[in-house]
Design a protein around this motif. Structure first.
Motif, PDB file in Angstrom:
ATOM      1  N   MET A   1      34.168  83.269 -49.956  1.00 34.04           N
ATOM      2  CA  MET A   1      33.975  82.987 -48.274  1.00 34.04           C
ATOM      3  C   MET A   1      34.280  81.662 -48.099  1.00 34.04           C
ATOM      4  O   MET A   1      33.504  80.944 -48.726  1.00 34.04           O
ATOM      5  CB  MET A   1      33.036  83.611 -47.900  1.00 34.04           C
ATOM      6  CG  MET A   1      32.674  83.685 -46.554  1.00 34.04           C
ATOM      7  SD  MET A   1      31.172  84.410 -45.691  1.00 34.04           S
ATOM      8  CE  MET A   1      31.405  84.016 -43.897  1.00 34.04           C
ATOM      9  N   ALA A   2      35.029  81.204 -47.614  1.00 34.76           N
ATOM     10  CA  ALA A   2      35.420  79.793 -47.034  1.00 34.76           C
ATOM     11  C   ALA A   2      34.117  79.200 -46.143  1.00 34.76           C
ATOM     12  O   ALA A   2      33.183  79.835 -45.536  1.00 34.76           O
ATOM     13  CB  ALA A   2      36.438  79.787 -46.222  1.00 34.76           C
ATOM     14  N   CYS A  23      33.471  79.616 -31.594  1.00 32.98           N
ATOM     15  CA  CYS A  23      34.337  79.052 -32.544  1.00 32.98           C
ATOM     16  C   CYS A  23      33.844  79.178 -33.839  1.00 32.98           C
ATOM     17  O   CYS A  23      34.575  79.869 -34.613  1.00 32.98           O
ATOM     18  CB  CYS A  23      34.681  77.693 -32.142  1.00 32.98           C
ATOM     19  SG  CYS A  23      35.652  77.237 -30.571  1.00 32.98           S
ATOM     20  N   LYS A  24      32.385  79.071 -34.223  1.00 33.85           N
ATOM     21  CA  LYS A  24      31.949  78.995 -35.545  1.00 33.85           C
ATOM     22  C   LYS A  24      32.135  80.695 -35.867  1.00 33.85           C
ATOM     23  O   LYS A  24      32.397  80.970 -37.084  1.00 33.85           O
ATOM     24  CB  LYS A  24      30.405  78.783 -35.320  1.00 33.85           C
ATOM     25  CG  LYS A  24      29.790  78.666 -36.869  1.00 33.85           C
ATOM     26  CD  LYS A  24      28.480  78.188 -36.815  1.00 33.85           C
ATOM     27  CE  LYS A  24      27.878  78.268 -38.087  1.00 33.85           C
ATOM     28  NZ  LYS A  24      26.579  77.755 -37.934  1.00 33.85           N
ATOM     29  N   GLN A  25      31.940  81.685 -35.116  1.00 37.15           N
ATOM     30  CA  GLN A  25      31.832  83.071 -35.435  1.00 37.15           C
ATOM     31  C   GLN A  25      33.614  83.292 -35.602  1.00 37.15           C
ATOM     32  O   GLN A  25      33.611  84.335 -36.446  1.00 37.15           O
ATOM     33  CB  GLN A  25      31.262  83.880 -34.133  1.00 37.15           C
ATOM     34  CG  GLN A  25      31.406  85.358 -34.575  1.00 37.15           C
ATOM     35  CD  GLN A  25      30.745  86.247 -33.274  1.00 37.15           C
ATOM     36  OE1 GLN A  25      30.249  85.641 -32.451  1.00 37.15           O
ATOM     37  NE2 GLN A  25      30.720  87.589 -33.698  1.00 37.15           N
ATOM     38  N   ALA A  26      34.281  82.822 -34.871  1.00 40.74           N
ATOM     39  CA  ALA A  26      35.747  83.158 -35.112  1.00 40.74           C
ATOM     40  C   ALA A  26      36.137  82.689 -36.401  1.00 40.74           C
ATOM     41  O   ALA A  26      36.928  83.421 -37.119  1.00 40.74           O
ATOM     42  CB  ALA A  26      36.748  82.480 -33.899  1.00 40.74           C
ATOM     43  N   LEU A  27      35.784  81.489 -36.907  1.00 43.19           N
ATOM     44  CA  LEU A  27      36.087  81.034 -38.039  1.00 43.19           C
ATOM     45  C   LEU A  27      35.425  81.794 -39.215  1.00 43.19           C
ATOM     46  O   LEU A  27      36.270  82.135 -40.230  1.00 43.19           O
ATOM     47  CB  LEU A  27      35.657  79.619 -38.220  1.00 43.19           C
ATOM     48  CG  LEU A  27      36.634  78.657 -37.474  1.00 43.19           C
ATOM     49  CD1 LEU A  27      36.050  77.236 -37.155  1.00 43.19           C
ATOM     50  CD2 LEU A  27      37.900  78.434 -37.972  1.00 43.19           C
ATOM     51  N   SER A  28      34.292  82.154 -39.333  1.00 42.53           N
ATOM     52  CA  SER A  28      33.449  82.998 -40.129  1.00 42.53           C
ATOM     53  C   SER A  28      34.111  84.409 -40.296  1.00 42.53           C
ATOM     54  O   SER A  28      34.466  84.823 -41.440  1.00 42.53           O
ATOM     55  CB  SER A  28      31.981  83.075 -39.679  1.00 42.53           C
ATOM     56  OG  SER A  28      31.412  81.859 -39.479  1.00 42.53           O
ATOM     57  N   GLY A  32      37.823  81.214 -42.363  1.00 45.85           N
ATOM     58  CA  GLY A  32      38.224  79.792 -42.185  1.00 45.85           C
ATOM     59  C   GLY A  32      39.597  79.609 -41.808  1.00 45.85           C
ATOM     60  O   GLY A  32      40.128  78.529 -41.513  1.00 45.85           O
ATOM     61  N   ASN A  33      40.389  80.644 -41.504  1.00 44.36           N
ATOM     62  CA  ASN A  33      41.852  80.680 -41.103  1.00 44.36           C
ATOM     63  C   ASN A  33      41.900  80.325 -39.733  1.00 44.36           C
ATOM     64  O   ASN A  33      41.430  80.898 -38.567  1.00 44.36           O
ATOM     65  CB  ASN A  33      42.645  81.861 -41.217  1.00 44.36           C
ATOM     66  CG  ASN A  33      43.920  81.923 -41.039  1.00 44.36           C
ATOM     67  OD1 ASN A  33      44.685  81.472 -40.069  1.00 44.36           O
ATOM     68  ND2 ASN A  33      44.901  82.011 -42.221  1.00 44.36           N
ATOM     69  N   MET A  34      42.417  79.068 -39.323  1.00 42.67           N
ATOM     70  CA  MET A  34      42.558  78.492 -38.078  1.00 42.67           C
ATOM     71  C   MET A  34      43.416  79.607 -37.069  1.00 42.67           C
ATOM     72  O   MET A  34      42.737  79.535 -35.880  1.00 42.67           O
ATOM     73  CB  MET A  34      42.881  77.093 -37.988  1.00 42.67           C
ATOM     74  CG  MET A  34      42.698  76.396 -36.798  1.00 42.67           C
ATOM     75  SD  MET A  34      40.905  75.942 -36.398  1.00 42.67           S
ATOM     76  CE  MET A  34      40.566  74.832 -37.453  1.00 42.67           C
TER      77      MET A  34
END
Length: 309
Positions: A1-2, A23-28, A32-34
């Protein structure tokens, strides 16, 4: 996991305008894929909400909520008055006021507080995506007393506890709480109507008092009055000014034959103890916000590629 770094969260927030926690949840959720995180936010309607954040939100509702010895007032803005009549928005505003009463009046603390499974900030973003207008928690403030009550009044109420203006007044007293609550509401109505600047002269901004003194002094200097006379006239003029802007010295709107201070003294017998106004807060919707003026003809012309005639 990134590993999700603060820099990654900031970059995503800068590009989408979505909330930090979102944003933190979206990345998790997307390792980590933007790009995938951006799409995740868009699917949730959160990126869409961010695109509306440039619009001026100067309408909305003020909510005032009290509970015994404490009370809060909050302002939640929307773009149009129409949204203030939306039940979803009304519920959101009242929920935010309740959170403020529970966690305090710090706006950032309110935004990160949980309501059920989500934060207040996320609830606002959801409402933006659902209703289709920009909205924001602009400000919040609170009052509290050790003994007594904090009372409220909402002017032009759209729904119970929320409207175009909200006032809370703190009364410190060992007297009967029910009698104090009635008096407190009367004082809150007075504050809404008379718009005092402070409880008494000691609460006024020294710069405001100095400006008033300078205006009075210059006025009489131009009339050729000697300095010793001007000093006395200015002191007299300040007393008149205090009666206009200080709560305790204003004429009570419920009985203009007496000052607010006199009304409080008379009420002490009924309440059963001394009464002290320790503070008040008055929020009027949109005050201090620069509203954008819309030129409809110019907008139509711009959309069609023509110049305004």
């Amino acid at each position: 996991m990134a590993t999700i770094t603060a820099a990654m969260v900031k970059d995503l927030r800068d590009s989408t305008g979505a909330g930090m926690m979102d944003c933190k949840q979206a990345l998790s959720e997307n390792d980590g894929n933007m790009e995938a995180a951006v799409d995740w936010l868009r699917k949730k309607g959160l990126s869409k909400a961010a695109k509306k954040s440039g619009r001026v939100a100067a309408e909305g509702l003020i909510a005032a909520l009290t509970k015994g010895t404490e009370g809060v007032v909050v302002e939640v803005n929307s773009e149009t008055d129409f949204v203030a009549r939306n039940e979803h928005f009304q519920g959101l505003v009242k929920m935010i006021a309740q959170v403020a009463l529970d966690v305090g009046a710090d706006v950032e603390k309110i935004k990160t507080a949980k309501v059920g499974a989500i934060t207040v900030e996320a609830a606002i973003s959801d409402a933006i995506a659902t209703i289709g207008e920009n909205m924001s928690l602009r400000r919040a403030a609170a009052l509290e007393v050790s003994k007594g009550v904090v009372s409220s009044y909402v002017h032009n109420a759209v729904v119970e506890g929320a409207g175009k203006m909200g006032v809370i007044v703190a009364l410190e007293s060992p007297g009967k709480a029910d009698e104090l609550a009635v008096l407190g509401r009367q004082l809150a109505m007075h504050v809404a109507a008379a718009n005092p600047l402070a409880v008494d002269p000691s609460g006024l901004d020294p710069a405001t008092v100095k400006r008033e003194k300078d205006v009075l002094a210059d006025k009489y200097r131009q009339q050729g009055k000697p300095e010793n006379v001007i000093e006395k006239i200015v002191e007299s003029g300040l007393k008149t000014y205090y009666k206009e802007v200080c709560l305790l010295e204003q004429a009570f709107i419920h009985d203009s034959g007496k000052s607010v201070a006199q009304a409080l003294t008379e009420a002490e017998g009924k309440v059963g103890g001394p009464i002290k106004v320790t503070g008040f807060l008055r929020y009027a919707l949109g005050e201090g916000i620069e509203k954008q003026e819309s030129d409809f003809a110019a907008e139509v012309a711009a959309a069609s590629g023509q110049k305004k005639p």
